[in-house]
Enzyme design. Structure first.
Site, PDB file in Angstrom:
ATOM      1  N   GLU A 143      -6.548   4.820   7.929  1.00  0.00           N
ATOM      2  CA  GLU A 143      -6.455   6.104   7.641  1.00  0.00           C
ATOM      3  C   GLU A 143      -7.650   6.757   7.039  1.00  0.00           C
ATOM      4  O   GLU A 143      -8.125   7.742   7.165  1.00  0.00           O
ATOM      5  CB  GLU A 143      -5.151   6.297   6.680  1.00  0.00           C
ATOM      6  CG  GLU A 143      -3.972   6.110   7.579  1.00  0.00           C
ATOM      7  CD  GLU A 143      -2.650   5.643   6.710  1.00  0.00           C
ATOM      8  OE1 GLU A 143      -2.757   5.819   5.568  1.00  0.00           O
ATOM      9  OE2 GLU A 143      -1.744   5.033   7.489  1.00  0.00           O
ATOM     10  N   SER A 153       3.665  -1.917  10.206  1.00  0.00           N
ATOM     11  CA  SER A 153       5.230  -2.215  10.511  1.00  0.00           C
ATOM     12  C   SER A 153       5.604  -3.513   9.865  1.00  0.00           C
ATOM     13  O   SER A 153       6.505  -4.020  10.863  1.00  0.00           O
ATOM     14  CB  SER A 153       5.643  -1.673  11.929  1.00  0.00           C
ATOM     15  OG  SER A 153       5.029  -0.412  11.949  1.00  0.00           O
ATOM     16  N   HIS A 192      -9.461   1.176   5.309  1.00  0.00           N
ATOM     17  CA  HIS A 192      -7.966   1.373   5.588  1.00  0.00           C
ATOM     18  C   HIS A 192      -8.204   2.258   6.989  1.00  0.00           C
ATOM     19  O   HIS A 192      -9.069   3.234   6.762  1.00  0.00           O
ATOM     20  CB  HIS A 192      -7.251   1.917   4.472  1.00  0.00           C
ATOM     21  CG  HIS A 192      -5.625   1.973   5.258  1.00  0.00           C
ATOM     22  ND1 HIS A 192      -5.281   3.109   5.992  1.00  0.00           N
ATOM     23  CD2 HIS A 192      -4.656   0.922   5.280  1.00  0.00           C
ATOM     24  CE1 HIS A 192      -4.008   2.740   6.509  1.00  0.00           C
ATOM     25  NE2 HIS A 192      -3.624   1.437   5.874  1.00  0.00           N
ATOM     26  N   ASN A 195       0.893  -1.254  -0.004  1.00  0.00           N
ATOM     27  CA  ASN A 195       0.268   0.007  -0.063  1.00  0.00           C
ATOM     28  C   ASN A 195       0.993   1.179   0.001  1.00  0.00           C
ATOM     29  O   ASN A 195       1.437   1.631   0.957  1.00  0.00           O
ATOM     30  CB  ASN A 195      -1.068   0.060   1.318  1.00  0.00           C
ATOM     31  CG  ASN A 195      -1.661   1.278   1.632  1.00  0.00           C
ATOM     32  OD1 ASN A 195      -1.691   2.132   0.452  1.00  0.00           O
ATOM     33  ND2 ASN A 195      -2.217   1.362   2.758  1.00  0.00           N
ATOM     34  N   GLU A 222      -5.076  -4.630  10.868  1.00  0.00           N
ATOM     35  CA  GLU A 222      -4.210  -3.817  11.083  1.00  0.00           C
ATOM     36  C   GLU A 222      -4.385  -3.004  12.157  1.00  0.00           C
ATOM     37  O   GLU A 222      -5.144  -1.934  12.038  1.00  0.00           O
ATOM     38  CB  GLU A 222      -3.977  -2.638   9.985  1.00  0.00           C
ATOM     39  CG  GLU A 222      -3.814  -3.454   8.470  1.00  0.00           C
ATOM     40  CD  GLU A 222      -3.430  -2.626   7.555  1.00  0.00           C
ATOM     41  OE1 GLU A 222      -2.236  -2.867   7.208  1.00  0.00           O
ATOM     42  OE2 GLU A 222      -3.955  -1.470   7.136  1.00  0.00           O
ATOM     43  N   GLY A 272       2.858   2.278  10.724  1.00  0.00           N
ATOM     44  CA  GLY A 272       3.555   3.599  10.477  1.00  0.00           C
ATOM     45  C   GLY A 272       4.620   4.052  11.611  1.00  0.00           C
ATOM     46  O   GLY A 272       5.225   5.103  11.763  1.00  0.00           O
ATOM     47  N   LYS A 295       0.229   4.205  -0.072  1.00  0.00           N
ATOM     48  CA  LYS A 295      -0.475   5.421   0.320  1.00  0.00           C
ATOM     49  C   LYS A 295      -0.259   6.525  -0.548  1.00  0.00           C
ATOM     50  O   LYS A 295      -0.380   6.471  -1.847  1.00  0.00           O
ATOM     51  CB  LYS A 295      -0.051   5.791   1.670  1.00  0.00           C
ATOM     52  CG  LYS A 295       0.109   4.466   2.568  1.00  0.00           C
ATOM     53  CD  LYS A 295       0.201   4.866   3.997  1.00  0.00           C
ATOM     54  CE  LYS A 295       0.006   3.495   4.803  1.00  0.00           C
ATOM     55  NZ  LYS A 295       0.059   3.626   6.206  1.00  0.00           N
TER      56      LYS A 295
HETATM   57  P1  PGA Z   1       3.066   0.169   7.561  1.00  0.00           P
HETATM   58  O1  PGA Z   1       1.445   0.600   7.072  1.00  0.00           O
HETATM   59  O2  PGA Z   1       3.685  -0.984   7.127  1.00  0.00           O
HETATM   60  O3  PGA Z   1       3.630   1.603   7.049  1.00  0.00           O
HETATM   61  O4  PGA Z   1       2.871   0.336   9.003  1.00  0.00           O
HETATM   62  C1  PGA Z   1       0.466  -0.394   6.873  1.00  0.00           C
HETATM   63  C2  PGA Z   1      -0.774  -0.035   6.191  1.00  0.00           C
HETATM   64  O5  PGA Z   1      -1.171   1.048   6.547  1.00  0.00           O
HETATM   65  O6  PGA Z   1      -1.362  -0.689   5.558  1.00  0.00           O
END
Ligand code: PGA
Length: 257
Positions: free
Chosen positions: A103, A219, A101, A11, A173, A179, A13
């Protein structure tokens, strides 16, 4: 029951413009070996404006990776300024679409109802939703992780039928791991993915739930992918930050080497 096909998705983003996207895919392909694609699915979810260039490079270089989108709108067409429909994604050979997601839920106010409508739209056009769920740190510390995730699943999947178990993926998640560099331990991730599957079992029955893929995200890095993938109920990863590095994402995809 056939074994579940692992699914590793990147992803991106809101990173990489359409030219940088081409470079990233080319470098990734350079680092991957043919065997890495065998027996698992690899999905790239670039921003909308890079879908076309990634589609072109996947086709012209015959790369066995699938295209994914990061979100969509639930209507097919109309006066919805700024939105992108599932039929538009379908025309670009998009196979997977993320729905809900964290976010999107946190920053753009997507509720379970919104996620549900998007999931239905994705399915209606024969694309495959990756429905994302996960608890916040506060909810985890209050011992509510399973309850929160179960409720998100029920709301997001209300009225959604699953006939082909591999056509709907759930990504667990934990918000506190996204992140932040803080990964859930493989044990914690397994426990939550097992709880996700238990809920899928109650929604869709034993056989379907056994065939459905549950990804872990938060992560994921080259250093923790093997331990996560070794867990019984973890069938793949949704990778954010590390998918922007061709070397790291290749190591994640190639974790079986
Ligand atoms: P990350 O993000 O691997 O940077 O923690 C995962 C995600 O938001 O899908």
């Amino acid at each position: 029951m056939a074994a579940r096909t692992p699914i590793i998705a990147g992803n991106w983003k809101m990173h990489r413009d359409h030219l940088e996207a081409i470079q990233l895919v080319q470098k990734l392909a350079y680092h991957l070996e043919e065997d890495d694609y065998e027996g698992q699915e690899v999905v790239l979810c670039p921003p909308f404006v890079s879908l076309r260039s990634v589609q072109t490079i996947l086709q012209s270089d015959r790369l066995p990776m699938q295209l994914g989108a990061q979100t969509c709108y639930d209507q097919d067409e109309g006066a919805f300024t700024g939105e992108i429909s599932v039929p538009m994604l379908e025309r670009l050979d998009v196979t997977y679409v993320l729905a809900g997601h964290s976010e999107r839920r946190e920053l753009f106010g997507e509720t379970d109802e919104v996620v549900n409508a998007k999931t239905a739209a994705i399915q209606r056009h024969g694309l495959r939703p990756i429905v994302c769920v996960g608890e916040s740190l506060e909810q985890r510390e209050a011992g509510q992780a399973v309850e929160v995730v179960t409720e998100q699943l029920r709301g997001s999947l209300a009225g959604i039928d699953v006939s082909d178990p591999e056509a709907l993926v759930v990504a667990y998640e934990p918000v506190w791991a996204i992140g932040t560099g803080r990964t859930a331990t493989p044990d914690d991730a397994q426990e939550m993915c097992a709880a996700v599957r238990a809920e899928l079992r109650s929604l869709y029955g034993e056989d379907t739930a056994t065939g459905m893929r549950v990804q872990y995200g938060g992560s994921v890095k080259p250093g923790n992918i093997r331990a996560l993938m070794a867990e019984a109920d973890i069938d793949g990863a949704l990778v954010g930050g590390a998918s922007l590095s061709s070397e790291d994402f290749a190591l994640i995809v190639g974790h079986r080497r």
